[in-house]
Motif scaffolding. Structure first.
Motif, short mmCIF file in Angstrom:
data_model
loop_
_atom_site.label_atom_id
_atom_site.label_comp_id
_atom_site.label_asym_id
_atom_site.label_seq_id
_atom_site.Cartn_x
_atom_site.Cartn_y
_atom_site.Cartn_z
N LEU A 128 4.95 20.67 5.44
CA LEU A 128 5.45 19.61 6.11
C LEU A 128 5.10 18.31 5.43
CD1 LEU A 128 3.84 20.17 9.67
CD2 LEU A 128 6.22 20.24 9.00
N PHE A 129 4.34 18.19 4.36
CA PHE A 129 4.04 17.06 3.60
C PHE A 129 4.33 17.22 2.20
CE2 PHE A 129 1.25 16.86 7.35
CZ PHE A 129 1.30 15.72 7.44
N PRO A 130 5.59 16.62 1.58
CA PRO A 130 5.97 16.82 0.33
C PRO A 130 4.97 16.28 -0.83
CG PRO A 130 7.43 15.40 1.35
CD PRO A 130 6.50 15.75 2.28
N PHE A 131 3.94 15.27 -0.44
CA PHE A 131 3.10 14.90 -1.42
C PHE A 131 2.33 15.82 -2.24
CE2 PHE A 131 -0.63 11.43 -1.74
CZ PHE A 131 -0.14 10.85 -2.84
N GLU A 132 1.82 15.33 -3.33
CA GLU A 132 1.09 16.53 -3.95
C GLU A 132 -0.13 16.89 -3.80
OE1 GLU A 132 0.43 14.80 -8.11
OE2 GLU A 132 -1.03 16.19 -8.45
N TYR A 133 -0.85 15.87 -2.97
CA TYR A 133 -2.24 15.75 -2.62
C TYR A 133 -2.44 16.58 -1.27
CZ TYR A 133 -2.89 13.19 -6.67
OH TYR A 133 -2.77 12.71 -8.09
N PHE A 134 -3.54 17.14 -1.06
CA PHE A 134 -3.89 17.77 0.32
C PHE A 134 -5.54 17.46 0.44
CE2 PHE A 134 -4.77 20.69 3.64
CZ PHE A 134 -3.43 21.06 4.23
N LEU B 73 0.43 26.61 -4.25
CA LEU B 73 1.38 25.94 -3.47
C LEU B 73 2.03 24.68 -4.61
CD1 LEU B 73 -0.22 26.11 0.09
CD2 LEU B 73 1.66 27.37 -0.68
N GLY B 74 1.33 24.37 -5.51
CA GLY B 74 1.59 23.23 -6.06
C GLY B 74 0.85 21.86 -5.82
N LYS B 75 -0.21 22.09 -5.14
CA LYS B 75 -1.00 20.98 -4.57
C LYS B 75 -2.24 20.64 -5.28
CE LYS B 75 1.82 20.54 -0.83
NZ LYS B 75 2.66 19.34 -0.39
N THR B 76 -2.61 19.34 -5.19
CA THR B 76 -4.01 18.86 -5.88
C THR B 76 -5.18 18.77 -4.57
OG1 THR B 76 -2.91 18.05 -7.52
CG2 THR B 76 -5.21 17.32 -7.13
N LEU B 77 -5.98 19.48 -4.60
CA LEU B 77 -6.83 19.28 -3.43
C LEU B 77 -7.80 18.08 -3.81
CD1 LEU B 77 -9.42 21.93 -2.47
CD2 LEU B 77 -10.57 19.96 -3.07
N CYS C 150 8.15 3.62 0.81
CA CYS C 150 7.49 3.80 -0.25
C CYS C 150 5.97 4.54 -0.24
CB CYS C 150 7.47 2.90 -1.28
SG CYS C 150 9.04 2.37 -1.90
N ILE C 151 5.73 5.11 0.94
CA ILE C 151 4.31 5.67 1.26
C ILE C 151 4.37 7.19 1.40
CG2 ILE C 151 2.69 5.41 3.14
CD1 ILE C 151 3.69 2.87 3.90
N GLU C 152 3.58 7.57 0.67
CA GLU C 152 3.21 9.15 0.57
C GLU C 152 2.29 9.40 1.79
OE1 GLU C 152 5.13 11.32 -0.88
OE2 GLU C 152 5.93 10.35 -2.54
N ILE C 153 2.22 10.62 2.43
CA ILE C 153 1.14 10.91 3.25
C ILE C 153 0.52 11.95 2.92
CG2 ILE C 153 0.75 11.18 5.93
CD1 ILE C 153 3.04 9.98 6.77
N VAL C 154 -1.04 11.97 2.61
CA VAL C 154 -1.78 12.96 2.60
C VAL C 154 -2.56 13.56 3.77
CG1 VAL C 154 -3.67 11.40 1.78
CG2 VAL C 154 -3.65 13.68 1.09
N PRO C 155 -2.12 14.79 4.37
CA PRO C 155 -2.91 14.95 5.48
C PRO C 155 -4.25 15.59 5.16
CG PRO C 155 -1.69 16.89 4.60
CD PRO C 155 -1.52 15.75 3.63
N GLU C 156 -5.12 15.16 6.04
CA GLU C 156 -6.63 15.94 6.05
C GLU C 156 -6.77 16.71 7.22
OE1 GLU C 156 -10.01 13.02 5.93
OE2 GLU C 156 -11.33 14.64 6.01
N LEU D 295 0.93 -1.25 -0.15
CA LEU D 295 -0.21 0.01 0.07
C LEU D 295 1.10 1.23 -0.01
CD1 LEU D 295 -2.66 -1.18 2.61
CD2 LEU D 295 -2.77 -1.14 0.20
N ASN D 296 0.40 2.23 -0.79
CA ASN D 296 1.51 3.34 -1.13
C ASN D 296 0.90 5.08 -0.62
OD1 ASN D 296 -0.17 3.66 -3.03
ND2 ASN D 296 1.18 4.02 -4.44
N VAL D 297 -0.56 4.74 0.05
CA VAL D 297 -0.82 6.34 0.46
C VAL D 297 -1.29 5.98 1.93
CG1 VAL D 297 -2.28 8.05 0.09
CG2 VAL D 297 -1.37 6.88 -1.79
N PHE D 298 -0.72 6.90 2.83
CA PHE D 298 -1.36 7.05 4.30
C PHE D 298 -2.02 8.22 4.12
CE2 PHE D 298 -0.54 8.06 8.74
CZ PHE D 298 -1.67 7.26 9.34
N HIS D 299 -3.41 8.05 4.54
CA HIS D 299 -4.42 9.24 4.60
C HIS D 299 -4.45 9.77 6.16
CE1 HIS D 299 -8.95 10.63 3.80
NE2 HIS D 299 -8.11 11.48 4.50
N TRP D 300 -4.06 10.81 6.57
CA TRP D 300 -3.84 11.16 7.81
C TRP D 300 -5.08 12.05 8.17
CZ3 TRP D 300 1.47 12.35 10.18
CH2 TRP D 300 1.58 11.79 11.54
N HIS D 301 -6.00 11.66 8.92
CA HIS D 301 -7.15 12.60 9.35
C HIS D 301 -6.84 13.00 10.76
CE1 HIS D 301 -11.63 13.54 9.16
NE2 HIS D 301 -11.58 13.35 10.53
#
Ligand code: ACM
Ligand code: ZN
Length: 538
Positions: free
Chosen positions: A297-303, A351-355, A223-229, A155-161
């Motif tokens: 804090l989160f380099p991943f493209e998604y927010f 900021l270069g992020k995708t919502l 190999c896991i990206e983190i998307v903050p919520e 698994l490669n995305v950790f979605h952190w609520h």
């Protein structure tokens, strides 16, 4: 016997076994794959000595491979991995780990059957798992354990609520009260949505920005990206408790201690479910400031900005919100949320992020097609179809397949395993717009690590296979057989899991005969839940 999860499409195994002594283990990296060096011993649990030429484990650079793909051979000469970079080599390593037939921790000799895997690669680019740490805070060690578990199953995305009504869990330097006040609550509702009992002990916790950086780096290595919520404009009572002025009515409020409407309604409280005021300039400044600190804090493209379940009642009565509707030529409160979502999107894009937002955000007028919708509702949402038609992307988390906190009788492992977007309101022509699948771990009724893993462990494996393997290689029966082998890994990793009778075969329990033979009531899940509770708490 092939026991891998997730299952590669092209795999052959023979009876012959390749064995080596841990203390003599050697590894050879082709120069382009030497970046994997640091993690090899961590994953495989033995100290490899690096050598040139033939070794027990050989990493070979193959530029024709896709980023996450790998090929793997185990034969009398040892183990050979072909990959084009870190990700492919890392996933090959996770497969090697599952091929070893002995206890990685204790045995001196490791062995694996002769195996050939050809170009194993994922079905979806987004293979996510979410953790809600607002309702219950678990802390760094549990999060790292969860990341290790995710990595093992590719698994490669950790979605952190990280924020919600019941707790704000991330340090924001410009708004210190968010954690000083917003990360603590005095009590917690017990039991279930309808229960009026409260546990009157306080609950608190948050991550400093340094903690966040440490976890982001830990995940990246795996190999896991983190998307903050960060939830706007609803599910934000913890922020309102810290900064009352952010709501339409400037009245004091607490970090919520209950998880739905039953408790406040029973007490005659009507002010519990308030939103941010979308008519005040200071709210926009607050939201942008928070996004700026979190995004850094989160380099991943998604927010992820939440956006779900926003009530309209405060906005209807608020002169400032009504003025905003008039000034911006909006029709109503739905369009007011849309206006706000568009502002968030503009800010994130700069900021270069995708919502990302829950599918409710798609009701916004003129919303940019680049936003990603996370489709959680079961009912067909026509806005999702419109979004797909515009070329917009979605992530699928339909609750009866992917809400891992739900009872096994409602969200069956089988649903997760056989999840197919085509059967969930996604037309075939738009399948390529499905970024992937994600399992959700809401934690209103999950207050300790064992409980968390009890609910998610088996389902996470089903998710992993659903998101990685091809439709044609899937068989639930065979998955259940392979799962038995993985209990060995659960034990080794200290991952708590339930009994098959209550998880994989939950639907069988509906047939009273089986329930009776196990000595439990037909309300099987709850019975098992109670039976096993003490053990999970230990
Ligand atoms: C949700 O469950 N409200 C996303
Ligand atoms: Zn307002």
């Amino acid at each position: 016997m092939i026991n891998l999860i997730p299952l590669p499409e092209k795999i052959k195994q023979q009876k012959d076994i390749f064995s080596f002594e841990k203390k003599n283990a050697t590894v050879c990296f082709s120069p382009r794959l030497s970046e994997i060096k640091k993690i090899v011993s961590v994953v495989l649990g033995c100290d490899f000595k690096e050598t040139e030429g033939s070794a027990v484990l050989n990493f070979v650079f193959d530029k024709s491979k896709e980023k996450e793909a790998y090929s793997l051979t185990v034969n009398k000469n040892g183990i050979e991995v072909l990959a084009s970079g870190y990700e492919g080599a890392f996933y090959a390593l996770q497969t090697v780990r599952q091929l070893f037939e002995t206890d990685l921790k204790n045995k001196k000799v490791l062995s694996a059957p002769f195996t050939e895997i050809e170009n194993d690669s994922p079905r979806y680019e987004w293979r996510g798992l979410q953790l809600d740490e607002s309702r219950h805070f678990f802390g760094k060690e549990t999060v790292k354990k969860l990341l290790d578990f995710m990595a093992m199953y590719k698994l490669n995305v950790f979605h952190w609520h990280l924020t919600d009504d019941q707790g704000w869990r991330i340090e924001i330097k410009k708004y210190p009260l968010l954690t000083e006040i917003g990360s603590k609550r005095n009590a917690s509702q017990l039991g279930n949505w309808n229960c009026l009992d409260m546990d009157y002990t306080s609950h608190e916790g948050f991550y400093t920005q340094e903690d966040i950086k440490e976890i982001v780096a830990y995940a990246k290595e795996r190999c896991i990206e983190i998307v903050p919520e960060i939830d706007f404009p609803a599910h934000s009572a913890a922020a309102l408790a810290a900064y009352n002025n952010l709501a339409c009515r400037n009245i004091p409020c607490e970090v919520l201690t209950y998880f739905g409407e039953v408790v406040p309604f029973s007490k005659g409280i009507h002010d519990w479910n308030r939103t941010l005021c979308l008519g005040k300039d200071e709210v926009y400044s607050f939201v942008f400031d928070v996004i700026d600190e979190v995004a850094a804090l989160f380099p991943f493209e998604y927010f992820h900005v939440g956006g779900d379940e926003a009530p309209r009642n405060e906005w209807k009565k608020c002169p400032l919100c009504q003025k905003k509707i008039k000034d911006e030529n909006l029709k109503n409160e739905d369009e007011l949320q849309g206006f706000f979502t568009n502002k968030l999107n503009e800010h994130l894009k700069a900021l270069g992020k995708t919502l990302i937002g829950w599918n409710e955000i798609l009701s916004a007028k003129g919303l940019d097609r680049d936003v990603v919708a996370q489709y959680w509702t079961l009912k067909k949402d026509p806005n999702v179809t419109k979004h797909l038609k515009k070329g917009g992307k979605i992530i699928m988390s339909c609750h009866n397949s992917f809400y891992f906190d739900m009872p096994h009788t409602q969200a069956k492992v089988r649903n997760t395993y056989y999840f197919n977007p085509l059967k969930h309101n996604v037309p075939e022509a738009y399948m390529s717009e499905v970024l992937g699948l994600e399992g959700e771990n809401w934690t209103e009724w999950t207050d300790c690590e064992n409980e968390l893993f009890f609910k998610l462990s088996v389902r996470t494996l089903a998710l992993a296979e659903s998101a990685w393997s091809t439709e044609k290689s899937k068989s639930f029966k065979d998955f259940c057989r392979r799962l038995q082998r993985h209990k060995f890994y659960f034990d080794a990793l200290g991952i708590y899991y339930g009994h098959d009778e209550f998880t994989v075969n939950a639907s069988v329990l509906k047939k009273t005969k089986k329930a009776k033979s196990l000595g439990i009531s037909v309300k099987n899940y709850d019975a098992e839940y109670e039976m096993d509770k003490l053990k999970r708490k230990k």
